[in-house]
Design an enzyme around this catalytic site. Structure first.
Site, PDB file in Angstrom:
ATOM      1  N   GLY A   1       0.836  -1.210   0.000  1.00 31.18           N
ATOM      2  CA  GLY A   1       0.000   0.000   0.000  1.00 31.18           C
ATOM      3  C   GLY A   1       0.864   1.250   0.000  1.00 31.18           C
TER       4      GLY A   1
ATOM      5  N   ARG B   1      -1.589   6.935   2.990  1.00 32.90           N
ATOM      6  CA  ARG B   1      -1.090   7.876   4.009  1.00 32.90           C
ATOM      7  C   ARG B   1       0.013   7.217   4.824  1.00 32.90           C
ATOM      8  NH1 ARG B   1      -6.327   9.479   3.417  1.00 32.90           N
ATOM      9  NH2 ARG B   1      -7.049   7.515   4.296  1.00 32.90           N
TER      10      ARG B   1
ATOM     11  N   GLU C   1       1.778  -1.962  -4.737  1.00 37.98           N
ATOM     12  CA  GLU C   1       0.418  -1.407  -4.852  1.00 37.98           C
ATOM     13  C   GLU C   1      -0.485  -2.430  -5.543  1.00 37.98           C
ATOM     14  OE1 GLU C   1      -1.870   0.407  -4.038  1.00 37.98           O
ATOM     15  OE2 GLU C   1      -0.921   1.884  -2.775  1.00 37.98           O
TER      16      GLU C   1
ATOM     17  N   HIS D   1     -11.119  10.697  14.457  1.00 40.50           N
ATOM     18  CA  HIS D   1     -10.221  10.463  13.315  1.00 40.50           C
ATOM     19  C   HIS D   1     -10.622  11.331  12.127  1.00 40.50           C
ATOM     20  CE1 HIS D   1      -9.070   6.825  15.559  1.00 40.50           C
ATOM     21  NE2 HIS D   1      -7.930   6.912  14.887  1.00 40.50           N
TER      22      HIS D   1
ATOM     23  N   LYS E   1     -11.334   7.986   7.249  1.00 41.28           N
ATOM     24  CA  LYS E   1     -11.291   6.671   7.926  1.00 41.28           C
ATOM     25  C   LYS E   1     -12.572   5.886   7.639  1.00 41.28           C
ATOM     26  CE  LYS E   1     -10.068   4.399  12.250  1.00 41.28           C
ATOM     27  NZ  LYS E   1      -9.146   3.476  11.561  1.00 41.28           N
TER      28      LYS E   1
END
Ligand SMILES: NC(=O)C1=CN([C@@H]2O[C@H](COP(=O)(O)OP(=O)(O)OC[C@H]3O[C@@H](n4cnc5c(N)ncnc54)[C@H](OP(=O)(O)O)[C@@H]3O)[C@@H](O)[C@H]2O)C=CC1
Ligand SMILES: O=C(O)C1=N[C@H](C(=O)O)C[C@H](O)C1
Length: 266
Positions: free
Chosen positions: A8, A12, A34, A155, A159
């Site tokens: 990934g 982020r 990825e 959050h 999320k």
């Protein structure tokens, strides 16, 4: 050098991990992975991240990437992490799982992979939250059910899971402190005519918005006083540093599924 693959890579946490693996004297980046169809595939990782070319191409060849790595760090999505757990175990490399939002069936599949593989999994990789887990267990054990426990988390707007993995870790710790099973006492997000609070319930509430990184309060509300245990994350580097520490720690571990409490010796 411990060779680390990041699953990934464009996420982020993926991008934060790549920066910190580069900075760490004990680790080198072996692969940036990825999903098939991602627009970073085939591109130089440095350029994809907006900096200079570095000669490492983003790949979706998962097994090829694992074959040239000592560990894979994975902050992605539940289905991805479940599949990766079996593959990392087969490749004989450490799998660090930061992903949250697992079902019971997912967790059983990961535990199965941990029979032969080395896995470190935690809903929060920071030292502070793992300390808070221990404190929550101790306070819950000391106070008894006349103190109502409510867990409030906040959050960012992106999320996708609630309660957060951290909130569930804190809830498990509180229930354990009271010798109860969380599933028997969890009360998730009240709405409508709920009736009065059940004694011994552990409540969960989730705020989503803006750019919160991750904030957690464990409230013990009694008659005439409240105790609040709080953790505020102000930098995602916190989680990435913990994950890299876990990848290094697990190099010499026996097969099994471990938590950050094991890694940190708490
Ligand atoms: N344990 C901890 O300390 C922490 C845990 N987390 C958890 O980590 C997870 C990720 O969070 P965050 O980084 O914010 O999320 P992002 O959505 O920013 O990143 C997830 C990344 O995974 C990629 N991905 C999805 N499917 C695949 C696949 N099949 N193969 C490879 N990559 C894939 C996504 O690509 P695409 O966007 O194209 O789908 C994306 O780049 C969440 O579950 C979050 O709760 C987050 C912070 C700390
Ligand atoms: O999705 C996030 O961002 C975070 N997820 C983890 C969780 O679900 O608790 C950890 C941290 O709070 C950030």
């Amino acid at each position: 050098m411990v060779r680390i693959a990041v699953m990934g890579a464009s996420g982020r946490m993926g991008q934060m991990l790549i920066r910190l693996v580069d900075e760490n004297d004990l680790t080198s980046l072996s692969a940036a992975i990825e999903r098939a169809g991602h627009d970073w595939l085939g591109r130089d990782l440095g350029e994809a991240m907006g900096s200079a070319a570095r000669g490492l191409v983003v790949t979706d060849d998962l097994d090829g990437a694992l074959a040239q790595s000592d560990a894979v760090i994975d902050f992605t999505a539940p289905a991805v992490s479940v599949d990766l757990a079996a593959r990392a175990a087969a490749a004989g490399i450490v799998h660090v799982i930061g992903t949250t939002g697992f079902s019971q069936a997912d967790l059983s599949a990961i535990a199965q992979a941990g029979r032969t593989g080395r896995i470190v999994r935690a809903g929060n990789m920071s030292l502070g939250v793992n300390l808070l887990v221990k404190l929550t267990q101790q306070v819950a054990a000391a106070l008894g059910t006349e103190y109502d426990i409510e867990i409030v988390e906040a959050h960012h707007r992106h999320k996708v899971d609630a309660p957060s993995g951290t909130a569930l870790m804190l809830g498990e710790a509180a229930a354990e402190g009271r010798n109860m099973r969380l599933d028997d006492v969890a009360d998730r997000g009240r709405d409508g005519i709920t009736g009065a609070r059940t004694q011994g319930a552990i409540g969960f509430h989730a705020i989503r918005g803006g750019d919160y990184i991750g904030e957690h309060d464990v409230i013990f509300a009694g008659e005439g006083e409240r105790i609040v245990l709080r953790h505020v994350a102000s930098d995602r580097a916190l989680f990435a540093r913990g994950a890299i520490r876990a990848a290094l720690w697990a190099q010499s571990a026996a097969p099994g599924e471990y938590s950050m409490l094991d890694v940190l010796g708490l």
